[in-house]
Design a protein around this motif. Sequence first.
Motif, PDB file in Angstrom:
ATOM      1  N   LYS A 106      29.068  52.795 -15.473  1.00 28.04           N
ATOM      2  CA  LYS A 106      28.164  52.703 -16.627  1.00 28.04           C
ATOM      3  C   LYS A 106      26.773  53.237 -16.324  1.00 28.04           C
ATOM      4  CE  LYS A 106      27.585  47.870 -15.352  1.00 28.04           C
ATOM      5  NZ  LYS A 106      28.738  47.825 -14.425  1.00 28.04           N
ATOM      6  N   VAL A 133      32.335  49.974 -20.216  1.00 27.50           N
ATOM      7  CA  VAL A 133      31.730  49.031 -21.148  1.00 27.50           C
ATOM      8  C   VAL A 133      32.734  47.955 -21.514  1.00 27.50           C
ATOM      9  CG1 VAL A 133      30.621  48.725 -23.397  1.00 27.50           C
ATOM     10  CG2 VAL A 133      30.273  50.849 -22.125  1.00 27.50           C
ATOM     11  N   VAL A 159      27.637  42.081 -24.032  1.00 33.00           N
ATOM     12  CA  VAL A 159      28.333  43.015 -23.147  1.00 33.00           C
ATOM     13  C   VAL A 159      28.133  42.680 -21.673  1.00 33.00           C
ATOM     14  CG1 VAL A 159      28.323  44.889 -24.836  1.00 33.00           C
ATOM     15  CG2 VAL A 159      26.384  44.644 -23.264  1.00 33.00           C
ATOM     16  N   ASN A 160      27.636  41.486 -21.383  1.00 35.31           N
ATOM     17  CA  ASN A 160      27.479  41.059 -19.994  1.00 35.31           C
ATOM     18  C   ASN A 160      27.955  39.622 -19.861  1.00 35.31           C
ATOM     19  OD1 ASN A 160      25.701  39.668 -17.736  1.00 35.31           O
ATOM     20  ND2 ASN A 160      25.837  41.837 -17.219  1.00 35.31           N
ATOM     21  N   ASP A 202      22.144  46.017 -16.788  1.00 34.45           N
ATOM     22  CA  ASP A 202      23.571  46.271 -17.007  1.00 34.45           C
ATOM     23  C   ASP A 202      23.871  46.454 -18.495  1.00 34.45           C
ATOM     24  OD1 ASP A 202      26.555  45.919 -15.943  1.00 34.45           O
ATOM     25  OD2 ASP A 202      26.350  44.648 -17.708  1.00 34.45           O
ATOM     26  N   LYS A 206      25.109  49.921 -20.909  1.00 34.51           N
ATOM     27  CA  LYS A 206      26.226  49.883 -21.849  1.00 34.51           C
ATOM     28  C   LYS A 206      25.769  50.193 -23.268  1.00 34.51           C
ATOM     29  CE  LYS A 206      28.582  46.530 -18.903  1.00 34.51           C
ATOM     30  NZ  LYS A 206      28.928  45.104 -18.681  1.00 34.51           N
ATOM     31  N   ASN A 285      33.055  38.702 -23.301  1.00 29.41           N
ATOM     32  CA  ASN A 285      32.271  39.693 -24.032  1.00 29.41           C
ATOM     33  C   ASN A 285      32.821  39.824 -25.442  1.00 29.41           C
ATOM     34  OD1 ASN A 285      31.370  42.313 -21.606  1.00 29.41           O
ATOM     35  ND2 ASN A 285      31.013  40.109 -21.573  1.00 29.41           N
TER      36      ASN A 285
END
Length: 432
Positions: A106, A133, A159-160, A202, A206, A285
């Motif tokens: 990513k 992702v 997304v984390n 992170d 993404k 996620n």
Amino acid sequence: MRTRPLKVALLGCGVVGSEVARIMTTHADDLAARIGAPVELAGVAVRRPSKVREGIDPALVTTDATALVKRGDIDVVVEVIGGIEPARSLITTAFEHGASVVSANKALLAQDGAALHAAADDHDADLYYEAAVAGAIPLIRPLRESLAGDKVNRVLGIVNGTTNFILDKMDSTGAGYQEALDEATALGFAEADPTADVEGFDAAAKAAILAGIAFHTRVRLDDVYREGMIEVTAADFASAKAMGCTIKLLAICERAADGGSVTARVHPAMIPLTHPLASVRGAYNAVFVESDAAGQLMFYGPGAGGAPTASAVLGDLVAVCRNKLSGATGPGDSAYTQLPVSPMGEVVTRYHISLDVADKPGVLAQVATVFAEHGVSIDTVRQQGRQDGGGDASLVVVTHRASDASLTGTVEALRNLDTVRGVASIMRVEGE
């Protein structure tokens, strides 16, 4: 079925790479049936060759990744080493020597995705990166292919997994940030150095990838506004609950109402408990997509881990191998719109501001005047005296929609008021 196997070079054999190798071995017959030809692990590049890797022939292990990708018989390179270099050089070298690439990187894609796509196009090769992702969640392919005929207006997501675990723990147990982080570390959800996660790096990488695909424009990591979650407190959660909300670290990618620009940002935000993302618990996620024709879509699942991420890598491997057999390539970079990325100051949303103020008459009027002077309309106000009996009070203001620049100017002016002791927290309110 073609009998000559398609040869795969694996760069990296850590948590994800070892799972990729395992699945390639244990599911070899199924993969061959799905692809139309067998796939063969032709080499594995690692940093520590002496480490025992169960299920991998030691004869395949090498420390010379460059020599491996330069082999003329390699059909697909799977890159799971991460970072910028040597990954970037290895991927471009793979293209130059006739191989397509599957990557989970990513950070590299967010920084240099356009250049990598151009290199792939120059050599009639594929570049696939579903695993970059949201781990196992099918997201890149639906955006690139399933929604290719639609107009995506907004992508809003968690997304984390590390940050979601921490915030969920703070919400459900009343734990403080450090206590929740310590538990995440003990359970293996957080790295020894969690900076990339908790500071939003992170998620920002993404967000850049998602925005670029969703809006058919080039969005780099530097274009993404980023704000971490380390300053989120138990008091913020108490305020959120009073509003019928919870707090999540969100990646938000939006197309402007006039269609002339896009924004991409990562920051903590309050979202209503009625929103689908509010129920995403633990290290999971979820990504919420809004488009013209399809309407609202939500993608949910494990966003990290060896096996889930390897699942996404293998899905890409099957697709790339099928393309190899047919002599075609899949979807490449679609950046035809070339829309500008607007600065954070132009983002319009609601805000939750908590102030420590002097507990005396006239304070609320002074505060309201500052908001009015900066064009920020107040929705609700809640004031209460401090429980310790001091001379200060807590004042919570929730605004109507306003630009980030207007809110910033408001807060700066509030800090200059003698009656405002401090700005305890500022939280955006999303998902309404």
